[in-house]
Design an enzyme around this catalytic site. Structure first.
Site, PDB file in Angstrom:
ATOM      1  N   SER A 287      21.432 -22.633 -10.044  1.00  0.00           N
ATOM      2  CA  SER A 287      20.789 -21.632  -9.186  1.00  0.00           C
ATOM      3  C   SER A 287      21.508 -21.510  -7.859  1.00  0.00           C
ATOM      4  O   SER A 287      22.202 -22.421  -7.415  1.00  0.00           O
ATOM      5  CB  SER A 287      19.339 -22.033  -8.923  1.00  0.00           C
ATOM      6  OG  SER A 287      19.339 -23.224  -8.149  1.00  0.00           O
ATOM      7  N   LYS A 288      21.292 -20.354  -7.258  1.00  0.00           N
ATOM      8  CA  LYS A 288      21.908 -20.057  -5.970  1.00  0.00           C
ATOM      9  C   LYS A 288      21.552 -21.087  -4.919  1.00  0.00           C
ATOM     10  O   LYS A 288      22.300 -21.331  -3.998  1.00  0.00           O
ATOM     11  CB  LYS A 288      21.402 -18.702  -5.483  1.00  0.00           C
ATOM     12  CG  LYS A 288      22.236 -17.543  -5.938  1.00  0.00           C
ATOM     13  CD  LYS A 288      21.780 -16.287  -5.233  1.00  0.00           C
ATOM     14  CE  LYS A 288      22.065 -15.088  -6.102  1.00  0.00           C
ATOM     15  NZ  LYS A 288      21.443 -13.871  -5.685  1.00  0.00           N
ATOM     16  N   ARG A 289      20.364 -21.657  -5.058  1.00  0.00           N
ATOM     17  CA  ARG A 289      19.923 -22.586  -4.018  1.00  0.00           C
ATOM     18  C   ARG A 289      20.786 -23.852  -3.985  1.00  0.00           C
ATOM     19  O   ARG A 289      20.956 -24.457  -2.954  1.00  0.00           O
ATOM     20  CB  ARG A 289      18.450 -22.963  -4.219  1.00  0.00           C
ATOM     21  CG  ARG A 289      17.572 -22.433  -3.102  1.00  0.00           C
ATOM     22  CD  ARG A 289      16.119 -22.640  -3.401  1.00  0.00           C
ATOM     23  NE  ARG A 289      15.769 -22.031  -4.682  1.00  0.00           N
ATOM     24  CZ  ARG A 289      15.002 -22.599  -5.600  1.00  0.00           C
ATOM     25  NH1 ARG A 289      14.517 -23.806  -5.384  1.00  0.00           N
ATOM     26  NH2 ARG A 289      14.725 -21.980  -6.719  1.00  0.00           N
ATOM     27  N   GLN A 290      21.318 -24.246  -5.149  1.00  0.00           N
ATOM     28  CA  GLN A 290      22.083 -25.493  -5.166  1.00  0.00           C
ATOM     29  C   GLN A 290      23.592 -25.308  -5.117  1.00  0.00           C
ATOM     30  O   GLN A 290      24.313 -26.221  -4.749  1.00  0.00           O
ATOM     31  CB  GLN A 290      21.690 -26.315  -6.397  1.00  0.00           C
ATOM     32  CG  GLN A 290      20.231 -26.711  -6.333  1.00  0.00           C
ATOM     33  CD  GLN A 290      19.919 -27.878  -7.241  1.00  0.00           C
ATOM     34  OE1 GLN A 290      20.768 -28.706  -7.510  1.00  0.00           O
ATOM     35  NE2 GLN A 290      18.691 -27.936  -7.705  1.00  0.00           N
TER      36      GLN A 290
END
Ligand code: GLU
Length: 481
Positions: free
Chosen positions: A256-259
Site C-alpha cells: 500500500s501507498k502508506r508503507q
C-alpha cells in the site's frame, strides 16, 4: 502447439493515472509468457468506467510500458487485427452481445433504483446475510418489462445465474476452485448509462481478441465464476487462467501507498534502472526453479526461463532492500556510456554542471560503486567538484612542514607522469611515503585536503583520476608554498 492455438495474452488495465507495481508485474508476466511461447502480447485499455476517467492516464501508461521495454504486438497506438483496443470504442459490440443474452434468456432487465438497492443491502446486512441482488426482477412478466421500457424507466441488464448448481474451474496457479452458483450475484452486465460493466466487456473482448491465457492479479479470482457463466451462455471456450498472488508489504499486508511507493513511475524517477526493475519484479512470486540460485537475470534469460507454473501461490513480499541491492548491481555493471547518459539529468538536478563530458564520465565511473540508485549520484559526485577554502584547523594541518614536504615530493613525481589513470596515483603516494618516511594520516590528509577541501571522502586514487593531472597539480601547488 499448432498455429490455431498460438498463445495470445493481454494486459488490460483500467487507466488510473499511474502504473501500480502489481500491474507492472502482471504486464511483465504476460509479456514474458508471450515471448517465451512466441505468442502475442496485447494491450487493451479497459476504460468503460466513466467516473474513473483520468486525463492523460493512457498516455502515461503507454509511456511507462515503453520505458520498461514491455513492447506489445497489438494495442491502441500500434493497431492490430482485433481492434479497437479501447473498450470505450467498442460499446456497440457489447450492446449487441448483451441483446443476444437477453433474447436467449441468459440475462434480464432490472429496474430497481439506487435507493431500493441500498435498502435491500441494509436489510440483508441486518439479517447477517450475504449482500447481493435478490433476483427480484427475474419474476417480472414480459408485459411488465415492456411497459417499463416503453415508459423510459431506467434499467440495467443483469446476468441470470443458473441456480442450484456448481461452477468448477482450474487455475494454473491456484489449482481447482469450486463455488455454488446460489452464492453468485446476478451481476449487472449493462449499466443504466448504457456502458457495460467490467465483467461483460472483459469476457466479450477476451473471446473476440482470441485470448488463450488470462494472466492477472488474484483480486479478479472471485469474478471468474461469473465470467464462466457468461462464456457458457455465449457458447465460447473459457481461456486458461492464472491468477497471480498479491504483492505484500513486509508486514504481510497488501502493498500500500502508506508503507511504500506503489507507482512504477516513482521508482523510475528515483533512478532505478528498468533492467533492475524487470529483474526484481520477475522474481517477485516467480522463480526459475531448482539448480538456479542466481538472482541477476537479463530480460532474454527471463524470457527463456519463464513458466507460469512456477509462479508461487503465496503472496510475494516486496523487499526494498533487495531492490536497492539489485539496482546497485546493475549500476556497477552497466555500460559506462549509457550510465553517463542516464546520470546526467540527476547530476544536473543536483546542481552539478556536466558540460565537461570527460570529467562527467570519470565522475560516473568513480561513483557507480557507491550508489544504489541514480538520485544518489549528485550527493556522491559533489566531492569531485569541490574546491572550497579551508578552515583554520585545516590550514594548520596543510601548512605544517611535514605536509609541505609531502606535497612537494608528490608534485615532482606527478610532473613526470603522463596522465593519471584509475590505478597509477596510489603507487606515487607509496613512493612518497618511502622517500619521506611520512605515513598514515600525516601523508594522506594534506593531499586529501588539497584535492577536496574535505577530511573524509572516497579513495584518493579515484579523486585524482577524476580531477585529472592538471587540476591535481594546480590544487597541490596552491598549498605548496
Ligand atoms: N481492467 C482490469 C484491471 O484494471 C483488468 C482485469 C483483467 O485482467 O481481467 O485490472
Amino acid at each position: 502447439m499448432d498455429n490455431n492455438s498460438k498463445v495470445r495474452v493481454r494486459f488490460a488495465p483500467s487507466p488510473t493515472g499511474y502504473l501500480h507495481l502489481g500491474s507492472l508485474r502482471t504486464a511483465l508476466f504476460n509479456y514474458l509468457f508471450a515471448r517465451h511461447n512466441k505468442g502475442k502480447f496485447i494491450l487493451r485499455i479497459e476504460d468503460t468506467d466513466q467516473s474513473r476517467k483520468v486525463e492523460g492516464a493512457v498516455e502515461n501508461l503507454i509511456n511507462v510500458l515503453k520505458t520498461m521495454g514491455l513492447d506489445y504486438d497489438e494495442g491502441p497506438d500500434v493497431g492490430g487485427d482485433y481492434g479497437p483496443y479501447f473498450q470505450s470504442e467498442r460499446l456497440e459490440i457489447y450492446k449487441k452481445y448483451c441483446s443476444g443474452l437477453l433474447e436467449k434468456g441468459y440475462a434480464y432487465y432490472a429496474f430497481e433504483t439506487e435507493q431500493e438497492l441500498d435498502e435491500m443491502r441494509r436489510v440483508q446486512q441486518m439479517q447477517g446475510r450475504q449482500t447481493m441482488y435478490n433476483r427480484r426482477a427475474r419474476h417480472l412478466t414480459e408485459n411488465e418489462v415492456k411497459e417499463k421500457l416503453a415508459s423510459g424507466v431506467p434499467y440495467v441488464v443483469r446476468l441470470k445465474v443458473p441456480l442450484d448448481t456448481e461452477i468448477k474451474f482450474t487455475d494454473i496457479i491456484r489449482g481447482n476452485v469450486k463455488i455454488e452458483t446460489n452464492l453468485i450475484d446476478d451481476q449487472v452486465l449493462l449499466k443504466s448509462d448504457g456502458y457495460p460493466t467490467y465483467h461483460l466487456a472483459n469476457v466479450i473482448d477476451d473471446h473476440l481478441m482470441g485470448i488463450t491465457h488470462i494472466i492477472r492479479g488474484e483480486e479478479w479470482l472471485t469474478s471468474v465464476p461469473k465470467h464462466i457463466i457468461l462464456y457458457n451462455a455465449f457458447g465460447w471456450d473459457v481461456p486458461k487462467m492464472a491468477h497471480v498472488p498479491l504483492i505484500l508489504n513486509p508486514d504481510k499486508t497488501k502493498l500500500s501507498k502508506r508503507q511504500s511507493d506503489v507507482a512504477t513511475e516513482d521508482y523510475l524517477k528515483k533512478g532505478f534502472l528498468k533492467e533492475a526493475l524487470v529483474n526484481f519484479m520477475a522474481l517477485l512470486g516467480w522463480n526459475p526453479g531448482e539448480g538456479e540460485s542466481r538472482e541477476i537475470f537479463s530480460k532474454e534469460e527471463l524470457i527463456r526461463l519463464f513458466s507460469i507454473e512456477r509462479v508461487n501461490s503465496a503472496g510475494a513480499v516486496f523487499n526494498i532492500e533487495k531492490l536497492n541491492w539489485m539496482n546497485s548491481e546493475y549500476i556497477k555493471n552497466y555500460d559506462l556510456e549509457k550510465l553517463v547518459d542516464l546520470s546526467i539529468p540527476y547530476l544536473n538536478k543536483g546542481g552539478i554542471d556536466t558540460s565537461d563530458l570527460v570529467k562527467t564520465k570519470r565522475v560516473v565511473f568513480a561513483i557507480r560503486n557507491y550508489i544504489s540508485k541514480l538520485d544518489e549520484a549528485p550527493q556522491q559526485a559533489r566531492v569531485y567538484y569541490k574546491n572550497d577554502s579551508l578552515n583554520d584547523e585545516q590550514k594548520k594541518i596543510i601548512g605544517n612542514e611535514t605536509s609541505k614536504r609531502v606535497l612537494s615530493l608528490l608534485i615532482s613525481k606527478l610532473e613526470s607522469l603522463l596522465e593519471i589513470n584509475a590505478d597509477n596515483f596510489k603507487p606515487l603516494l607509496s613512493e612518497v611515503q618511502k622517500e619521506s618516511g611520512v605515513k598514515g594520516k600525516d601523508l594522506f590528509m594534506p593531499v586529501r585536503l588539497a584535492l577536496t577541501s574535505e577530511e573524509h571522502g572516497p579513495e584518493l586514487g579515484l579523486i585524482a583520476y577524476v580531477l585529472g593531472k592538471n587540476e591535481v597539480l594546480n590544487r597541490l601547488k596552491t598549498f605548496q608554498k
